[in-house]
Design a protein around this motif. Structure first.
Motif, PDB file in Angstrom:
ATOM      1  N   PRO A  36      -4.107   0.689  -1.632  1.00 19.47           N
ATOM      2  CA  PRO A  36      -3.454  -0.341  -2.444  1.00 19.47           C
ATOM      3  C   PRO A  36      -3.237   0.154  -3.862  1.00 19.47           C
ATOM      4  O   PRO A  36      -4.063   0.878  -4.426  1.00 19.47           O
ATOM      5  N   VAL A  90      -1.577  -5.778   0.353  1.00 21.64           N
ATOM      6  CA  VAL A  90      -2.474  -5.580  -0.787  1.00 21.64           C
ATOM      7  C   VAL A  90      -3.685  -6.496  -0.722  1.00 21.64           C
ATOM      8  O   VAL A  90      -4.707  -6.242  -1.367  1.00 21.64           O
ATOM      9  N   VAL A 101       0.853  -1.185   0.000  1.00 24.15           N
ATOM     10  CA  VAL A 101       0.000   0.000   0.000  1.00 24.15           C
ATOM     11  C   VAL A 101       0.891   1.239   0.000  1.00 24.15           C
ATOM     12  O   VAL A 101       2.075   1.171   0.282  1.00 24.15           O
TER      13      VAL A 101
END
Length: 552
Positions: free
Chosen positions: A468, A523, A337
Motif C-alpha cells: 500500500p 488500501v 497497492v
C-alpha cells in the motif's frame, strides 16, 4: 482540420444511401458522413483516415454483410479508432447477436431496421454518442505522436503513461526516416528523445508526467479550493466513489498520481466481473467509469500526488507534492497497492528496458514470436499470460509454490491449461538479470535445490506482492503492520476507540481513525482484493460520507 467523420457501412446500396442521407441531414454541417459498401472497404477507409490524421466519431455497421459481419468490422475498427462510438444496425431477428456484441466489441448501441422516423429512433441515439465522443479526452488527443528509442526507459515511461490514461498516440522510432523528419521539424535530435508532439504542433522533449498530462489535455489543477468530497486514487474503488459521490450531488474531485484505472486498468481481460459474460478489458472498464464520473460533474486530476492530510476543525486539508492544498468536508482514500520490486541483481538497471512491473499493453505486440517470462501466481499474472499468449511464441510463468491453485481463480487456471504456449514453472524464482542496452538473460533458481540455470530472455513482467502507498499517512491514520489502513470495527477491537478519536460514536464501517476520512479498496486492511468488491466499497464509502456530513 477536416470535420470528424461518421462512417456508415452497409452492403445494401439502398440502405446505405438512406443511412447517409439521414445522417447528413442532421450532422452534415459539423461532421463528414462517409459511406462504405463492405467491412473490408470500411477498414481501408479507416486506415486512410488514420494516415491523414483525421478523427472518426461514430461507426455505424450493418450486422449481416458478406466477407465480414458488422461485429467483426467493429472489433477490427477498435484497433484503429478506439475512441469512436460503435453502433450496430440490425434486424429484429439478430438482436441476440447485437446484445452479445455489447461485451465483445464494447458496443455503444444497436439500432433496429427500419429506424424511421429518425427524429425518434436515430438522432437521439447518435446525439448522445456524439456528445460522449466530444467530451472524451481521446477526441482532442487523437494525433499525439511520440518519438523515441526502442529500448529506452524514458521512452517506455511516456508510452506507458499515455496508454494507461487512454490517450491514443503514434509511436515512431527515432532512427526511422519518419522519426528523423519529426525530430527535425521539432528542432530536436536523437539525444533529446522521447519527444512528444501534440496535435497543434507544440512539442516537449523528455517531459515530466505533469508536463505530458498538460500537453495532451488531461486536467492537472483543481477548479475550486473547497469540495464536499476528495477521492484520492483512481482505481476501481476511487472511480466508484467519484461516480456515486458526483451523481448524488457532492462537489467531488478525484486525485490520481499517475493514471486512472489502477492495477485493474492494466488488465487485458477481466472475465469474472458482474455483467460482462465475455469479459471486459481494464482499459474499457476504466474508460466507462471515467466517462460516468465526468458525466455527473466530478473533476479528475492527473499527475497530482497527495503528500499530506491534516484536520482543520471539521475540514480536511490535503497537501500536494508542490505544496499547494485543497480542502474538503470528507475524504475517501482509494490509493490501492503497487507491485513489490523484485530484488535480484541486474533487474533495477533494466527496468523499462525489458523488465516491467505489471502488464503493459503497449509492449505486447513487440513480443511477437518471442519468449515472455512472467513472475507471479495471482489473477493479474494469469490475465497477463493469457494476453501475451496471443503474441508470444511461449509464455513462462514462474511461481514459488507447487501450483497456481492457492492464488489464482479457477477460471484462469483452466484457461491457461488450454493454452499450449503457456508453461508454468513451479518452485522457480528469478535470481538475476543481465543485458547491455536491454534485458538479454535471466538466471532462474529452483527454490528447493538452489540449482540455477540461465535462459535467453528479452521480456520479464513482474506481478508480485501488494504494497500500500501509505507512507505519507504515518502518524496521521492507524495502519496495520504492513501499512494497510485500519477502518471501522477493527479500530475499536477490545472496546477502546482509536487514539485521538474525538467523537462519542464509534467509527463507521469504512471510516479511518480520523473522522470524515474513509478508506476503500485494496488500501484498506482486510479488504477483498477484487475489482467488484473495490467498486462496491467505493460506493459504500459515499453512503457513509453522507451519514457523516448529516451528523456535522
Amino acid at each position: 482540420m477536416a470535420n470528424p467523420v461518421i462512417l456508415t457501412i452497409d452492403d445494401d446500396p439502398a440502405v446505405s444511401r438512406a443511412v447517409a442521407r439521414d445522417m447528413r441531414r442532421r450532422y452534415g454541417d459539423r461532421y463528414r458522413v462517409v459511406r462504405a459498401a463492405s467491412g473490408p472497404s470500411g477498414l481501408e477507409t479507416l486506415r486512410e483516415l488514420k494516415l491523414r490524421g483525421e478523427q472518426v466519431a461514430v461507426l455505424v455497421a450493418d450486422y449481416r454483410m458478406p466477407e465480414m459481419t458488422g461485429i467483426e468490422f467493429l472489433e477490427a475498427a477498435m484497433d484503429l479508432f478506439p475512441a469512436a462510438r460503435r453502433v450496430l444496425l440490425t434486424a429484429y431477428a439478430d438482436t441476440d447477436a447485437a446484445i452479445d456484441a455489447i461485451n465483445l466489441v464494447d458496443l455503444d448501441h444497436y439500432l433496429l431496421k427500419p429506424w424511421h422516423p429518425p427524429e425518434e429512433k436515430l438522432y437521439p441515439v447518435v446525439d448522445t454518442l456524439l456528445d460522449a465522443w466530444t467530451a472524451s479526452p481521446e477526441a482532442a488527443s487523437a494525433e499525439v505522436r511520440v518519438v523515441g528509442h526502442r529500448w529506452s526507459a524514458p521512452s517506455f515511461a511516456v508510452r506507458d503513461f499515455l496508454a494507461r490514461n487512454l490517450v491514443p498516440f503514434r509511436w515512431q522510432l527515432a532512427d526511422d526516416p519518419e522519426g528523423g523528419r519529426l525530430l527535425s521539424a521539432a528542432g530536436a535530435t536523437t539525444d533529446d528523445v522521447p519527444v512528444v508532439i501534440a496535435p497543434d504542433g507544440t512539442h516537449l522533449a523528455r517531459p515530466t508526467e505533469a508536463e505530458l498530462a498538460a500537453l495532451v489535455g488531461l486536467r492537472v489543477a483543481p477548479t475550486e479550493d473547497f469540495y464536499d468530497l476528495v477521492v484520492i486514487g483512481g482505481g476501481p474503488a476511487g472511480l466508484g466513489a467519484a461516480v456515486y459521490g458526483a451523481s448524488e450531488g457532492l462537489r467531488t474531485v478525484l486525485v490520481e498520481r499517475r493514471a486512472t484505472g489502477g492495477q485493474a486498468g492494466q488488465s487485458s481481460r477481466i472475465e469474472n466481473y458482474l455483467g460482462f459474460p465475455e469479459g471486459v478489458s481494464g482499459a474499457q472498464l476504466t474508460d466507462r467509469a471515467r466517462r460516468q464520473a465526468l458525466k455527473f460533474g466530478a473533476e479528475l486530476l492527473t499527475t497530482r500526488e497527495v503528500t499530506g492530510l491534516t484536520a482543520a476543525g471539521s475540514a480536511r486539508v490535503l497537501t500536494f507534492g508542490d505544496g499547494s492544498t485543497i480542502t474538503a468536508h470528507s475524504v475517501v482514500l482509494a490509493t490501492g497497492v503497487s507491485y513489490r520490486v523484485l530484488d535480484a541483481p541486474g533487474l533495477a538497471e533494466l527496468t523499462g528496458r525489458g523488465v516491467f512491473y505489471g502488464s503493459t499493453a503497449t509492449e505486447a505486440p513487440s513480443c511477437l514470436d518471442q519468449e515472455v517470462y512472467i513472475v507471479g501466481g495471482a489473477n493479474s499474472a494469469g490475465q497477463a499470460a493469457v494476453h501475451f499468449s496471443r503474441y508470444a511464441k511461449r509464455v513462462n510463468i514462474l511461481i514459488r509454490g507447487a501450483d497456481l491453485t492457492a492464488s489464482m481463480s479457477r477460471y484462469l487456471i483452466d484457461q491457461l491449461d488450454r493454452l499450449d504456449q503457456v508453461v508454468v514453472h513451479p518452485h522457480t524464482v528469478v535470481a538475476a538479470g543481465a543485458g547491455t542496452d536491454h534485458l538479454e538473460r535471466l538466471t532462474l533458481a529452483d527454490t528447493r535445490t538452489g540449482e540455477t540455470r540461465e535462459v535467453n530472455a528479452s521480456w520479464l513482467f513482474i506481478f508480485i506482492g501488494a504494497q500500500p502507498r501509505t507512507e505519507w499517512l504515518d502518524g496521521v491514520l492507524v495502519r496495520d503492520e504492513r501499512g494497510f489502513v485500519v477502518t471501522g470495527p477493527d479500530l475499536v477491537a477490545g472496546g477502546r476507540k482509536p487514539p485521538g478519536w474525538p467523537l462519542a460514536r464509534d467509527p463507521y464501517h469504512l471510516e479511518t481513525s480520523l473522522p470524515g476520512v474513509f478508506a476503500a479498496g485494496d488500501v484498506r486492511a482486510e479488504s477483498v482484493k477484487r475489482v467488484a468488491s473495490a467498486v462496491g466499497e467505493g460506493a459504500m464509502a459515499v453512503s457513509l460520507v453522507h451519514r457523516y456530513l448529516e451528523s456535522q
